[in-house]
Motif scaffolding. Structure first.
Motif, short mmCIF file in Angstrom:
data_model
loop_
_atom_site.label_atom_id
_atom_site.label_comp_id
_atom_site.label_asym_id
_atom_site.label_seq_id
_atom_site.Cartn_x
_atom_site.Cartn_y
_atom_site.Cartn_z
N GLU A 85 -3.92 1.98 -6.19
CA GLU A 85 -4.89 0.97 -6.63
C GLU A 85 -4.30 0.16 -7.78
OE1 GLU A 85 -7.42 -0.25 -5.48
OE2 GLU A 85 -8.10 -1.45 -7.20
N ARG A 97 -3.40 -3.88 -7.88
CA ARG A 97 -3.94 -4.79 -8.91
C ARG A 97 -2.80 -5.49 -9.64
NH1 ARG A 97 -8.76 -4.12 -11.43
NH2 ARG A 97 -7.77 -3.86 -13.45
N ASP A 149 0.86 -1.18 0.00
CA ASP A 149 0.00 0.00 0.00
C ASP A 149 0.89 1.23 0.00
OD1 ASP A 149 -2.21 1.55 0.02
OD2 ASP A 149 -2.62 1.33 2.17
#
Lengths: 190, 356
Positions: free
Chosen positions: A123, A127, A107
């Protein structure tokens, strides 16, 4: 003293460690542990096995230091040991099956981006990392070695013990699969 | 160049790994094909987004200590000697127990003989208060001269029993007296200061070839009993005797020549299949059965390689030292030294099975 060790070349540190300098070995571990972990993760696809393999790598390095030739570069030697440890752990467990959970995914926040860009970038990284973890081990490994570690094809070939042509074809397949897994969101560009 | 051809090479193009001519062809295609140009951009984005999950600071904070602990545990863990003299060392360490045991046995025999078979074998008060450790015959010495004489006659008798005691139970072989290792172990587990236990610490004369190969505790291990294979002792005997073969030994070797060859071939064959542990056992047999100089010279080096392939580097160092000592200017060893690093890192596959 610490500063001196931090500035020492790997080969010199390895030589000192082989002579009994524990701090030199400690410095080597600190310097390379994250790269070794990433390499082991690329071979295993999950944290538990990567952790095992990373520790095992430094254990093997320690055992092998007396026979290490400081005239030869330390990095490829270390990578080769790490790679073998990764494979060995993988063979012991679930061969090449990635066991990645959402908690394991990074993150990261890029301070250069604004909040929205950072969120979008994060994000996308989550992914891509999830898709990367789901790749077959041989594709994931070349992808990590190239895209994350920045190794040349020749270096990847040496580490993984495969021909450079195979590195190229595996990388091409890995990227195709990642693109397919991620779909238009990445393919769409900026 | 069409899109299919270009896409096959885009990955290599992105990585800068194409030849100049291929690169020029892709450049030309990209200028004319927005789809392939977009694909190239997607590849770049995927690369930029590729990351390996980092386990976090807490994990790294304790990492070096965990490695140090594993190294510490390994260094105090007893290792099976390869080609040393295990029993001699084991007996030496057991002397504090063996001497009183032998003395007590001698005393019992002396008392029983003195009292006669019809009498209850009660030891005399003097015998009961005999010092536990004061030399084999002294400890057994009863107060009466006749008894002393009897004891001196019987004192050597426990020797076979002594030998039986000295024969280490196989289950004990891997677990030498804990007290000898406890200090090192606790130090390593606590992870004191510099964390990494120094292999050179406390070692009287570290070998320059492998200064880390043994801690004092591990050095003791070289005299520890074998890990359970009888062949260890046989190999030791064969190796130590090979430099001075007696006629009887030679004829014995000649008698078992075929089986020696079979063991040696089996070792090579198993190694070629990557079954190094089994190959090691066969190679021990090979060394034990064929004490000829040629076999020992190359066989020890091969044994070192088998140990290296099992990551038992310190044991391999011991074998190499043995080979150096016994066979100066050892050509197989010189050759092996050049490729040892690759063997240890796993970069060099084992030699293929020799053709028969």
């Amino acid at each position: 003293m610490e500063k001196d060790l931090g500035e020492e070349r790997d080969e010199r540190l390895a030589s000192r460690a082989a002579g009994g300098d524990r701090r030199a070995f400690d410095a080597l571990v600190t310097r390379h542990r994250q790269a070794v972990y990433r390499l082991c993760w690329s071979a295993t696809g999950n944290h538990a096995d990567a952790d095992d393999a990373t520790q095992e790598t430094f254990l093997r390095v320690y055992r092998a230091l007396p026979s290490y030739d400081p005239e030869r570069p330390f990095g490829p030697w270390l990578r080769k040991i790490a790679w073998n440890c990764g494979l060995s752990v993988r063979r012991d467990g679930q061969a090449g099956v990635a066991r990645v959970s959402a908690e394991e995914l990074p993150d990261p926040a890029d301070p250069a981006d604004g909040p929205e860009e950072a969120a979008a970038g994060n994000e996308e990284k989550r992914r891509v990392s999830a898709a990367l973890a789901g790749l077959p081990a041989e594709l994931r490994a070349v992808m990590v070695l190239r895209a994350v570690e920045g190794l040349s094809y020749a270096e990847i070939a040496e580490t993984a013990g495969i021909p450079a042509g195979t590195v190229m074809s595996r990388l091409s397949r890995a990227r195709e699969r990642l693109l397919a897994a991620l779909g238009a969101k990445v393919r769409g560009g900026t | 160049m069409d899109c299919n051809g270009a896409r096959e090479m885009l990955s290599g193009y992105h990585d800068g790994e194409l030849s100049a001519s291929d690169r020029a062809r892709i450049d030309a295609h990209l200028r004319a094909c927005p789809d392939c140009a977009a694909l190239l951009e997607s590849i770049a984005r995927i690369d930029r987004a590729s990351e390996v999950p980092d386990p976090g600071r807490e994990y790294w904070d304790g990492f070096n200590r965990r490695v140090a602990e594993r190294i510490g545990k390994e260094e105090v863990r007893p290792k099976a000697p390869v080609l040393d003299h295990p029993r001699r060392g084991w007996i030496r360490r057991q002397l504090p127990y063996l001497v009183p045991a032998a003395a007590a046995a001698a005393m019992v025999v002396a008392v029983v003989r003195h009292m006669g078979p019809a009498t209850a074998p009660a030891p005399s008060p003097a015998a009961r208060t005999a010092p536990p450790v004061s030399g084999q015959t002294k400890a057994a010495a009863p107060p009466v001269a006749a008894e002393r004489e009897e004891a001196s006659k019987t004192a050597p008798r426990p020797a076979p029993a002594d030998e039986r005691i000295a024969e280490p139970p196989r289950t004990m072989a891997a677990a030498p007296p804990r007290s000898e290792y406890a200090p090192d172990r606790s130090k390593a587990e606590i992870g004191l200061k510099a964390e990494y236990p120094s292999r050179a610490e406390g070692k009287p004369s570290p070998s320059p070839a492998s200064p880390y190969s043994e801690t004092p505790a591990v050095a003791k291990d070289r005299t520890a009993p074998p890990s359970g294979e009888k062949m260890d002792a046989a190999a030791v005997q064969a190796v130590t005797e090979s430099t001075r073969p007696e006629p009887a030994a030679r004829s014995k070797a000649g008698l078992s020549e075929r089986s020696a060859r079979a063991a040696c071939e089996e070792a090579r064959s198993l190694a070629a299949k990557g079954r190094f542990r089994e190959a090691e056992a066969a190679q021990r047999e090979c060394l034990a059965r064929d004490p000829s100089r040629t076999n020992q010279e190359s066989g020890l080096v091969f044994m070192a390689e088998l140990l290296d392939r099992q990551n038992r580097f310190a044991e391999a160092d011991s074998v190499i030292r043995e080979a150096e000592t016994r066979f100066p200017r050892n050509r197989p060893l010189e050759t092996y030294r050049q490729r040892r690093q690759q063997v240890q890192s796993g970069a060099l596959p084992p030699a293929p099975e020799p053709a028969r």
